[in-house]
Design a protein around this motif. Structure first.
Motif, mmCIF file in Angstrom:
data_model
loop_
_atom_site.group_PDB
_atom_site.id
_atom_site.type_symbol
_atom_site.label_atom_id
_atom_site.label_comp_id
_atom_site.label_asym_id
_atom_site.label_seq_id
_atom_site.Cartn_x
_atom_site.Cartn_y
_atom_site.Cartn_z
ATOM 1 N N GLY A 1 18.847 0.664 11.719
ATOM 2 C CA GLY A 1 17.684 0.230 11.064
ATOM 3 C C GLY A 1 17.472 -0.152 9.753
ATOM 4 N N SER A 2 16.943 -1.130 9.254
ATOM 5 C CA SER A 2 16.764 -1.175 7.695
ATOM 6 C C SER A 2 15.539 -2.221 7.283
ATOM 7 N N TYR A 3 15.141 -2.028 6.360
ATOM 8 C CA TYR A 3 14.032 -3.008 5.854
ATOM 9 C C TYR A 3 13.804 -2.720 4.418
ATOM 10 N N ALA A 4 13.344 -3.890 3.765
ATOM 11 C CA ALA A 4 13.088 -3.890 2.230
ATOM 12 C C ALA A 4 11.874 -3.179 1.903
ATOM 13 N N VAL A 5 11.761 -2.742 0.670
ATOM 14 C CA VAL A 5 10.492 -1.756 0.396
ATOM 15 C C VAL A 5 10.386 -2.442 -1.120
ATOM 16 N N SER A 6 8.805 -2.076 -1.493
ATOM 17 C CA SER A 6 8.615 -2.089 -2.608
ATOM 18 C C SER A 6 8.225 -0.577 -3.014
ATOM 19 N N ALA A 7 8.243 -0.021 -4.169
ATOM 20 C CA ALA A 7 7.782 1.292 -4.541
ATOM 21 C C ALA A 7 7.076 1.351 -5.640
ATOM 22 N N ARG A 8 6.284 2.326 -5.750
ATOM 23 C CA ARG A 8 5.591 2.570 -7.101
ATOM 24 C C ARG A 8 5.182 4.050 -7.428
ATOM 25 N N ILE A 9 5.139 4.137 -8.540
ATOM 26 C CA ILE A 9 4.901 5.565 -8.983
ATOM 27 C C ILE A 9 3.304 5.853 -9.063
ATOM 28 N N ASP A 10 2.872 6.659 -8.126
ATOM 29 C CA ASP A 10 1.226 6.975 -8.084
ATOM 30 C C ASP A 10 0.724 7.247 -9.174
ATOM 31 N N PRO A 11 -0.138 6.547 -9.985
ATOM 32 C CA PRO A 11 -0.799 7.223 -11.239
ATOM 33 C C PRO A 11 -1.783 8.212 -11.117
ATOM 34 N N ARG A 12 -2.456 8.739 -9.952
ATOM 35 C CA ARG A 12 -2.935 9.912 -9.546
ATOM 36 C C ARG A 12 -2.031 11.422 -9.680
ATOM 37 N N GLY A 13 -0.803 11.022 -9.491
ATOM 38 C CA GLY A 13 -0.038 12.335 -9.407
ATOM 39 C C GLY A 13 1.610 11.950 -9.590
ATOM 40 N N ASP A 14 2.349 12.928 -9.518
ATOM 41 C CA ASP A 14 3.665 12.513 -9.879
ATOM 42 C C ASP A 14 4.475 12.442 -8.284
ATOM 43 N N ARG A 15 3.983 11.591 -7.780
ATOM 44 C CA ARG A 15 4.556 11.072 -6.400
ATOM 45 C C ARG A 15 5.130 9.443 -6.364
ATOM 46 N N LEU A 16 6.059 9.323 -5.492
ATOM 47 C CA LEU A 16 6.428 7.938 -5.089
ATOM 48 C C LEU A 16 5.742 7.236 -3.865
ATOM 49 N N VAL A 17 5.281 6.185 -3.703
ATOM 50 C CA VAL A 17 4.675 5.637 -2.537
ATOM 51 C C VAL A 17 5.827 4.453 -2.201
#
Length: 468
Positions: free
Chosen positions: A238-254
């Motif tokens: 399976g595969s899908y396109a994504v957008s990702a962002r660094i969460d400004p509240r902490g060092d994590r990626l959504v």
């Protein structure tokens, strides 16, 4: 500054006078004392930065008289002069206020308004009001009013203000450079290709995630690809396109699902949240995180219903993943070289006790060999579920998953046959009185073994050999 509170009584004086005198218009001689009016203005200006220095009347006037009572209203202009400077804020930075001089000492302003005088037997009332007090108030504030609770007030153009501006600009530039450097570090941290040996419910997956930075710092586009590690898998990939962002509240990626590229039947979109784990000393970076379940419903596979559940991830760079996988798979390959497909191998089972007998026949046949799992069939003696009858032998497929190495090998049972003569008592999984066998693989002997922990009526020991 008392500007807004000047002379509120004039309206009341005029109203009372009009009520007493009526609307008749009479004329009498002027009776204003300009010096007294000027003194009255200065009394009201006390405590401000202004002093009234002159007063003149305009041609606007209204006079009414009835008997001994008389009202006189005159338009007037009072020129006031600043005896201390006033300031207007230009910027506040932390505890420092920057301001410019808006009124210098000696600057003048003209107040326009009216003066009223009411006289009668035993009565004399005078007052005044101005029309442009707000305009004068907006010219600026005193030093104290401009500073308020801040630590320091600096006047634009002075050496102190220029030096402070330079220091603030330098600090801002340094902070912006540090923010850019940190954003670029995080972009570099997340951008590129990642591989994860993931777990969703009781099923292993291999995930590939590619992230590409956008023009907006801290944001990415990319793609997620995944495949199940399972005998006769319910889907290949399976595969899908994504957008990702660094969460400004902490060092994590959504990582947010955008659109499907290839959606297998029975699967659904998920968003993934990842956190970097940096151990220092130039050790490889991994991203760990979770998502919802990939599989939305129960899918039938060779082992039965495919288990579903939330996913956990451990993403690595491809080179680091390959090195770690090689170390994990080397002992697996050594075991696989000793296996033969299609050969029945005798094992053993002790318990349960039936008619004085506790030893029962077991055979195992390996049917499929891969580096990720071994598929085999166990021939086991069946026992009646509700009596002590021995029914006969049944074949029960199982898979030995090796994705996480020999030490973490895991057995999953498939769909067993139904024996003749009644329902079979299940001694091998958690579905009845007997607890889970807790099967483990011995890599040296190639035998899977387990026990129901000496529980009466259950298995004391089961041995499933994989190596002839």
């Amino acid at each position: 500054m008392k500007i807004r509170g000047y002379f509120p009584r004039l309206g009341a004086v005029i109203a009372v006078a009009v009520a007493v005198l009526g609307a008749s218009s009479l004329h009498a001689s002027e009776d204003f004392d300009q010096a007294a009016l000027l003194a009255l203005v200065n009394a009201e200006l006390e405590g401000t930065s202004w002093t009234a220095e002159s007063l003149r009347f305009t041609d606007d006037r209204m006079e009414q008289q009835q008997g001994d009572q008389r009202l006189l209203v005159r338009g007037m202009v009072v020129t006031v002069r600043a005896h201390r400077p006033l300031y207007r804020r230009t910027e506040t930075v932390d505890d420092v206020v920057f301001a410019e001089v808006s009124v210098a000492v000696g600057d003048r302003f003209e107040l326009t308004g009216d003066a009223a005088l009411f006289t009668g037997p035993g009565e004399r009332a005078k007052d005044m009001r101005f029309n442009n007090l707000d305009d004068m108030a907006f010219l600026g504030r005193s030093w104290e009013g401009t500073l308020l609770h801040y630590r320091e007030l600096l006047i634009e153009g002075t050496e102190e203000a220029v030096a402070a501006r330079a220091a603030i600009d330098a600090a801002r530039a340094e902070a912006e450079a540090a923010a850019r450097a940190e954003a670029e570090r995080q972009n570099a941290l997340y951008a590129g290709d990642w591989i994860s040996l993931s777990r969703c419910g009781a099923m292993d997956f291999e995930h590939h995630i590619t992230l590409t930075p956008t023009d907006t710092m801290g944001r990415f586009t990319g793609e997620v690809r995944y495949r199940p590690i399972y005998p006769d898998p319910p889907f290949a990939q399976g595969s899908y396109a994504v957008s990702a962002r660094i969460d400004p509240r902490g060092d994590r990626l959504v990582v947010d699902h955008e659109r499907w590229i290839e959606q297998p039947r029975g699967t659904r979109m998920v968003n993934i949240t990842l956190t970097p784990e940096e151990t220092g000393n130039d050790a490889p970076v991994t991203l760990t995180g979770t998502s919802g379940a990939i599989i939305s419903g129960m899918i039938q596979g060779v082992l039965g219903g495919v288990p579903r559940g939330n996913c956990s991830y451990r993403l690595q760079r491809p080179d680091d993943f390959a090195v770690e996988r090689e170390a994990t798979l080397a002992p697996v390959r050594a075991l696989l070289e000793r296996l033969e497909k299609g050969v029945w191998i005798d094992g053993s089972q002790t318990g349960p006790e039936r008619d004085g007998r506790t030893d029962w026949p077991v055979r195992v046949q390996v049917t499929e060999i891969t580096e990720e799992y071994i598929l085999a069939t166990a021939e086991l003696r069946a026992f009646h579920a509700n009596s002590r009858r021995v029914l006969g032998d049944v074949e029960w497929p199982f898979a030995l998953f090796l994705t996480r190495g020999i030490e973490e090998a895991e057995v999953q049972w498939g769909i067993r046959q139904r024996p003749r003569g009644g329902d079979m008592r299940n001694l091998y999984t958690r579905s009845n009185f007997c607890t889970d066998l807790g099967l483990a693989l011995n890599s040296e002997t190639g035998v899977i073994s387990g026990s129901n922990n000496d529980r009466q009526g259950c298995i004391d020991e089961l041995r499933l050999p994989l190596v002839p």
